[in-house]
Design a protein around this motif. Structure first.
Motif, short mmCIF file in Angstrom:
data_model
loop_
_atom_site.label_atom_id
_atom_site.label_comp_id
_atom_site.label_asym_id
_atom_site.label_seq_id
_atom_site.Cartn_x
_atom_site.Cartn_y
_atom_site.Cartn_z
N ALA A 133 0.83 -1.21 0.00
CA ALA A 133 0.00 0.00 0.00
C ALA A 133 0.86 1.25 0.00
CB ALA A 133 -0.91 0.00 1.22
N THR A 134 0.27 2.31 -0.50
CA THR A 134 0.89 3.62 -0.45
C THR A 134 0.05 4.49 0.47
OG1 THR A 134 1.67 3.41 -2.72
CG2 THR A 134 1.59 5.63 -1.80
N ILE A 135 0.67 5.01 1.51
CA ILE A 135 -0.05 5.86 2.44
C ILE A 135 0.04 7.30 1.93
CG2 ILE A 135 -0.15 6.72 4.81
CD1 ILE A 135 1.03 4.04 5.68
N VAL A 136 -1.12 7.94 1.83
CA VAL A 136 -1.15 9.32 1.35
C VAL A 136 -1.61 10.23 2.49
CG1 VAL A 136 -1.62 8.66 -1.04
CG2 VAL A 136 -3.52 9.11 0.51
N VAL A 137 -1.22 11.47 2.41
CA VAL A 137 -1.65 12.44 3.40
C VAL A 137 -3.08 12.84 3.09
CG1 VAL A 137 -1.24 14.74 4.35
CG2 VAL A 137 0.70 13.28 3.73
N ALA A 138 -3.97 12.67 4.07
CA ALA A 138 -5.37 13.01 3.88
C ALA A 138 -5.53 14.53 3.84
CB ALA A 138 -6.21 12.44 5.03
N GLN A 139 -6.36 14.99 2.93
CA GLN A 139 -6.65 16.42 2.83
C GLN A 139 -7.80 16.72 3.78
OE1 GLN A 139 -4.70 18.53 1.05
NE2 GLN A 139 -3.50 16.67 0.74
N ARG A 140 -7.56 17.60 4.72
CA ARG A 140 -8.57 17.91 5.72
C ARG A 140 -9.44 19.06 5.26
NH1 ARG A 140 -7.81 18.29 12.07
NH2 ARG A 140 -9.87 19.06 12.58
N GLU A 141 -10.73 18.82 5.29
CA GLU A 141 -11.70 19.87 4.97
C GLU A 141 -12.32 20.32 6.27
OE1 GLU A 141 -14.56 18.94 1.93
OE2 GLU A 141 -13.17 17.55 0.98
N GLU A 142 -12.29 21.62 6.51
CA GLU A 142 -12.91 22.16 7.72
C GLU A 142 -14.42 22.19 7.51
OE1 GLU A 142 -11.26 22.85 10.50
OE2 GLU A 142 -9.34 22.40 9.57
N VAL A 143 -15.14 21.48 8.36
CA VAL A 143 -16.59 21.46 8.32
C VAL A 143 -17.14 21.74 9.71
CG1 VAL A 143 -16.75 19.85 6.38
CG2 VAL A 143 -16.75 18.97 8.69
N THR A 144 -18.31 22.31 9.77
CA THR A 144 -18.94 22.55 11.06
C THR A 144 -19.71 21.32 11.48
OG1 THR A 144 -20.98 23.39 10.09
CG2 THR A 144 -19.21 25.01 10.49
N ASN A 145 -20.06 21.25 12.75
CA ASN A 145 -20.85 20.12 13.24
C ASN A 145 -22.20 20.06 12.52
OD1 ASN A 145 -18.96 19.15 15.00
ND2 ASN A 145 -19.73 20.30 16.75
N THR A 146 -22.78 21.23 12.21
CA THR A 146 -24.06 21.28 11.51
C THR A 146 -23.93 20.67 10.12
OG1 THR A 146 -24.60 23.30 12.70
CG2 THR A 146 -25.91 22.82 10.74
N GLN A 147 -22.86 21.01 9.40
CA GLN A 147 -22.65 20.43 8.07
C GLN A 147 -22.45 18.92 8.16
OE1 GLN A 147 -19.26 22.88 7.20
NE2 GLN A 147 -20.35 23.98 5.59
N GLN A 148 -21.69 18.49 9.15
CA GLN A 148 -21.43 17.07 9.31
C GLN A 148 -22.71 16.32 9.65
OE1 GLN A 148 -18.66 16.05 12.45
NE2 GLN A 148 -17.97 14.27 11.32
N GLN A 149 -23.53 16.89 10.51
CA GLN A 149 -24.79 16.25 10.89
C GLN A 149 -25.74 16.16 9.70
OE1 GLN A 149 -25.41 14.72 13.73
NE2 GLN A 149 -27.43 14.11 13.07
#
Length: 101
Positions: free
Chosen positions: A74-90
């Motif tokens: 496997a090749t491990i890649v750096v995950a791109q983090r997206e800033e989301v609010t709890n409301t968006q996630q819910q």
């Protein structure tokens, strides 16, 4: 496909309870090193806000861990983090309500 396994432990008494989101979620970081001490090459710390990082606030150590296995195919890649609010996630969770489980 499983890419790797990191095992560790966290000292629950070290957690700053004011950092818990919704009283039960804790942002944490795992810092990896290419050197190992006592079989551990990862450090688990409490997550910091952007302001805390910029002010170079001392990290709160929660425990340690070690990389126990990495899939050689496997090749491990750096995950791109997206800033989301709890409301968006819910709201994104609610759209998947048609799942059978």
């Amino acid at each position: 496909m499983t890419t790797g396994i990191i095992s560790g432990s966290i000292d629950l008494e070290s957690i700053d309870k004011t950092k818990l989101a919704k009283g039960k979620y804790l942002q944490f970081d795992i810092i990896l090193s290419d050197e190992s001490k006592y079989g551990n090459n990862a450090w688990v710390v409490q997550g910091q806000s952007k302001e805390e990082r910029e002010a170079k606030t001392k990290k709160v150590s929660l425990g340690n861990a070690g990389v126990r296995w990495i899939n050689p195919d496997a090749t491990i890649v750096v995950a791109q983090r997206e800033e989301v609010t709890n409301t968006q996630q819910q709201s994104s969770r609610e759209t998947t309500a048609d799942l059978p489980f």
